[in-house]
Motif scaffolding. Structure first.
Motif, mmCIF file in Angstrom:
data_model
loop_
_atom_site.group_PDB
_atom_site.id
_atom_site.type_symbol
_atom_site.label_atom_id
_atom_site.label_comp_id
_atom_site.label_asym_id
_atom_site.label_seq_id
_atom_site.Cartn_x
_atom_site.Cartn_y
_atom_site.Cartn_z
ATOM 1 N N ARG A 115 39.046 61.331 43.926
ATOM 2 C CA ARG A 115 40.448 60.923 44.066
ATOM 3 C C ARG A 115 40.839 59.897 43.004
ATOM 4 N NH1 ARG A 115 40.368 60.032 50.489
ATOM 5 N NH2 ARG A 115 40.835 62.150 51.159
ATOM 6 N N ASN A 116 39.887 59.466 42.228
ATOM 7 C CA ASN A 116 40.128 58.409 41.253
ATOM 8 C C ASN A 116 41.339 58.739 40.367
ATOM 9 O OD1 ASN A 116 39.837 56.175 39.667
ATOM 10 N ND2 ASN A 116 37.951 56.817 38.667
ATOM 11 N N GLU A 158 32.079 53.422 44.139
ATOM 12 C CA GLU A 158 31.655 52.549 43.047
ATOM 13 C C GLU A 158 32.281 52.976 41.724
ATOM 14 O OE1 GLU A 158 27.447 52.175 42.775
ATOM 15 O OE2 GLU A 158 27.195 51.605 44.883
ATOM 16 N N GLU A 159 32.465 54.267 41.565
ATOM 17 C CA GLU A 159 33.034 54.784 40.318
ATOM 18 C C GLU A 159 34.448 54.241 40.096
ATOM 19 O OE1 GLU A 159 34.144 59.082 38.302
ATOM 20 O OE2 GLU A 159 32.589 58.963 39.833
ATOM 21 N N VAL A 160 35.269 54.234 41.140
ATOM 22 C CA VAL A 160 36.631 53.716 41.029
ATOM 23 C C VAL A 160 36.595 52.222 40.705
ATOM 24 C CG1 VAL A 160 38.791 53.284 42.257
ATOM 25 C CG2 VAL A 160 37.580 55.445 42.603
ATOM 26 N N LEU A 161 35.763 51.488 41.432
ATOM 27 C CA LEU A 161 35.671 50.039 41.207
ATOM 28 C C LEU A 161 35.161 49.729 39.807
ATOM 29 C CD1 LEU A 161 34.183 48.921 44.650
ATOM 30 C CD2 LEU A 161 36.548 48.656 43.857
ATOM 31 N N GLU A 187 45.415 62.100 46.352
ATOM 32 C CA GLU A 187 44.543 63.181 46.819
ATOM 33 C C GLU A 187 43.896 63.864 45.617
ATOM 34 O OE1 GLU A 187 42.173 64.682 48.541
ATOM 35 O OE2 GLU A 187 43.472 64.046 50.189
ATOM 36 N N ILE A 188 42.739 64.488 45.862
ATOM 37 C CA ILE A 188 41.989 65.182 44.818
ATOM 38 C C ILE A 188 42.843 66.273 44.187
ATOM 39 C CG2 ILE A 188 39.944 66.601 44.352
ATOM 40 C CD1 ILE A 188 38.626 65.175 46.781
#
Length: 429
Positions: free
Chosen positions: A259-260, A292-295, A332-333
């Motif tokens: 969703r990033n 973690e990827e988004v952060l 959303e994805i």
């Protein structure tokens, strides 16, 4: 005498997250329509998110029956407690970033536990409920999933007792996005499809939460398929709520890797780069489970000083954050299989009476709902220019202290109105 209805569910307070809200609110309002809900839930569940504040929302005098459940997550935690809890809460990293351990846990989850890890609750539940239903004089059973193994409880009770059985799909089954992540063998893919088909064909009525899932299931069964969306409870926020001083863009809920919203981060970075006032005012607020990827993307970007991660907050605390935010973010994805995913927080956002900045796939059901209340439409994940214009428009209104929304009545999506729809189905002979 109230009509008794047994509701078989997994998520019930103190479970947190969106899965618990739908039937907690149905249970609250059903007695108003002459129906007594009886809750059947696990006694010792392994909830990925716990929210003790929701215990206060359980209706008084409601009958709740609990039975033990065996879940294999305890064994999985031997390998990695952190990875197990992350996967069970729905946060799955992209394939190229998955460790060997993550791949192994996903394979085991997908292929050793079909349809899901709560499958061991089916047999003992049927054994217990067989007698309980007859003793209580219950004529209707509702099963709600995910977890979709609960529908197998309803299936067996239908076959053995001939009761009226309603299935409620808060999410699709075989077409849900994470199915592709579970590394299913061809044999187990076919098993899922066969189980889904049997449930859809044996149920008396199939409830869904989105228009896309309605279309999908209507093609798979000749039984009635009815859409009852999720909704909001309580009063709509007043116009005089004190707003954040910063230009706050808040996302509330799970923000998974897929969703990033990279296009949004790019737009915000460019606006900060071009506009010093925007950079000083911008505050990105993330509340809930975030991958973690988004952060990492935010922490290593031009926005590293403009975002704050608050983690998961109790539902009772969320309203104040929603109502005081300048803008609410919904993501959303970007995939065909997510067109029918309508996050429950959409309705909470509508209740908050703040602008909604939504990004999602082509033909997303969220667009239909936004249109129904005359809200601005959503953006695709490559709508850089239009997204930039919308955010600048919001920012200029914010500077003038005029950032507000004009929404037509959203009463259709109030939990009481939605429960009225459900009650009509339950009273059908």
């Amino acid at each position: 005498m109230l009509q008794k209805v047994l509701i078989v569910l997994y998520y019930w307070p103190p479970a947190g997250g969106p899965g618990v809200q739908r039937w907690l609110k149905f249970a609250k309002y059903l007695p108003e329509f002459g129906i007594e809900p009886i809750i059947y839930a696990p006694k010792n569940p392994n909830y990925p998110i716990v929210d003790e504040s929701l215990l206060k929302e359980i209706p008084t005098n409601i009958k709740i029956v609990k039975q033990p459940i065996f879940e294999p997550y305890g064994f999985a935690k031997i390998f990695s407690k952190n990875k197990t809890e992350t996967i069970s809460s729905g946060i799955i990293q992209k394939k190229k970033k998955q460790s060997f351990l993550e791949k192994m846990l996903l394979f085991i989850r997908g292929n050793f536990f079909v349809p899901d890890a709560r499958k061991f609750w089916v047999k003992p539940s049927v054994k217990f409920l067989r007698d309980f239903i007859q003793k209580e004089g219950i004529e209707t059973v509702i099963t709600t999933g995910p977890p979709h193994s609960l529908h197998l409880i309803g299936l067996q009770l239908k076959q053995e007792l001939g009761i009226k059985w309603i299935t409620d799909f808060r999410d699709p089954w075989t077409t849900i996005g994470y199915h592709q992540e579970l590394k299913l063998t061809q044999k187990n893919k076919k098993k899922h499809i066969a189980l889904e088909k049997e449930v859809l064909q044996q149920a008396d009525t199939v409830l869904v939460t989105s228009f896309t899932t309605h279309k999908e299931f209507s093609a798979k069964t000749n039984k009635p398929v009815v859409t009852i969306t999720n909704g909001f409870d309580g009063a709509i926020a007043k116009a005089d709520v004190k707003l954040d001083e910063k230009f706050t863009i808040s996302h509330i809920g799970s923000l998974l890797s897929k969703r990033n919203p990279t296009v949004l981060w790019k737009v915000l970075s460019d606006l900060c780069n071009d506009n010093e006032a925007f950079k000083k005012a911008l505050h990105i607020q993330l509340i809930g489970k975030v991958s973690e990827e988004v952060l990492n993307d935010l922490a290593t970007s031009f926005l590293k000083n403009n975002f704050e991660y608050l983690g998961y907050l109790n539902h009772s605390k969320i309203n104040s954050y929603q109502e005081s935010s300048q803008v609410l973010l919904l993501v959303e994805i970007d995939s065909d299989i997510t067109q029918g995913i309508v996050p429950g927080k959409l309705f909470e956002y509508l209740k908050s009476n703040r602008p909604i900045l939504a990004l999602g796939p082509q033909n997303w059901d969220v667009g239909v709902i936004l249109k129904s209340v005359e809200r601005e439409t959503y953006f695709l994940h490559d709508d850089y220019e239009d997204l930039k214009k919308r955010i600048l428009s919001y920012f200029n209104l914010y500077l003038e202290n005029r950032l507000e929304v004009k929404t037509t009545s959203i009463s259709t999506y109030h939990r009481e109105a939605l429960t009225s729809q459900l009650a009509s189905i339950l009273k059908e002979k």
